[in-house]
Scaffold this motif. Structure first.
Motif, PDB file in Angstrom:
ATOM      1  N   THR A  43       0.833  -1.197   0.000  1.00 13.67           N
ATOM      2  CA  THR A  43       0.000   0.000   0.000  1.00 13.67           C
ATOM      3  C   THR A  43       0.873   1.254   0.000  1.00 13.67           C
ATOM      4  N   SER A  44       0.312   2.334  -0.497  1.00 13.32           N
ATOM      5  CA  SER A  44       1.048   3.592  -0.574  1.00 13.32           C
ATOM      6  C   SER A  44       1.313   4.195   0.805  1.00 13.32           C
ATOM      7  N   GLU A  63      -6.455   6.776   3.454  1.00 18.59           N
ATOM      8  CA  GLU A  63      -6.751   6.820   2.028  1.00 18.59           C
ATOM      9  C   GLU A  63      -5.448   6.409   1.362  1.00 18.59           C
ATOM     10  N   VAL A  65      -3.468   3.785  -2.024  1.00 16.75           N
ATOM     11  CA  VAL A  65      -3.529   2.961  -3.230  1.00 16.75           C
ATOM     12  C   VAL A  65      -2.835   1.652  -2.898  1.00 16.75           C
ATOM     13  N   THR A  67      -1.263  -1.862  -4.420  1.00 14.95           N
ATOM     14  CA  THR A  67      -0.757  -2.471  -5.641  1.00 14.95           C
ATOM     15  C   THR A  67      -0.586  -3.955  -5.398  1.00 14.95           C
ATOM     16  N   THR A  77      -3.827  -2.070  -9.460  1.00  8.63           N
ATOM     17  CA  THR A  77      -3.970  -1.141  -8.341  1.00  8.63           C
ATOM     18  C   THR A  77      -5.440  -0.937  -8.006  1.00  8.63           C
ATOM     19  N   THR A  79      -7.752   1.916  -5.482  1.00  9.60           N
ATOM     20  CA  THR A  79      -7.751   3.075  -4.604  1.00  9.60           C
ATOM     21  C   THR A  79      -8.754   2.848  -3.487  1.00  9.60           C
TER      22      THR A  79
END
Length: 139
Positions: A43-44, A63, A65, A67, A77, A79
């Motif tokens: 995750t981001s 919140e 993204v 992958t 991906t 969101t």
């Protein structure tokens, strides 16, 4: 006697404030599956799991993204955002009705009234196209 009643009412109001923070917590399990199963997830916001299906403990107000990667498949991906959940909305309404302005502020800032969406998430991976299959023989 009136002082004791007022003190008891204030104590009750304070104990009921921040209902969602107490009953739901500020973290939740975000669940992700993939088709086929066995994809790695990053995750981001710095979380990961080795293979789907899996659940990652996430802050409710996240919140991010995600992958998903797997040998032989294109990376995919998704969101993930958040929204006020049913339980969070109920707790917030309780804060408003009881007069727990402090509780409303705490629940709002902690993210306790939020739910991650989508949750659970399902991601379908696409097989990689091989370069040889794409060549038509023309130059």
């Amino acid at each position: 006697m009136k002082t004791i009643t007022v003190v008891a009412a204030i104590a009750a109001a304070l104990s009921l404030s921040a209902c969602a923070t107490v009953t739901r917590g500020t973290n939740t399990a975000w669940e992700v599956t993939s088709v086929p199963t066995g994809a790695e997830v990053h995750t981001s916001n710095g979380f990961h799991c080795e293979a789907t299906p899996c659940a990652i403990k996430m802050p409710r107000k996240s919140e991010f993204v995600a992958t998903l990667t797997m040998d032989g498949y294109e990376p995919a991906t998704i969101t993930v955002t958040n929204k006020v959940g049913t339980g969070g909305g109920t707790a917030m309404a309780g804060n408003v009705l009881v007069g727990g302005l402090i509780g409303a502020v705490v629940d709002g800032s902690s993210g306790a009234m939020l739910d991650l969406t989508p949750n659970p998430a399902t991601v379908t991976l696409q097989a990689q196209r091989h370069a040889e299959a794409d060549q038509t023989g023309e130059q």
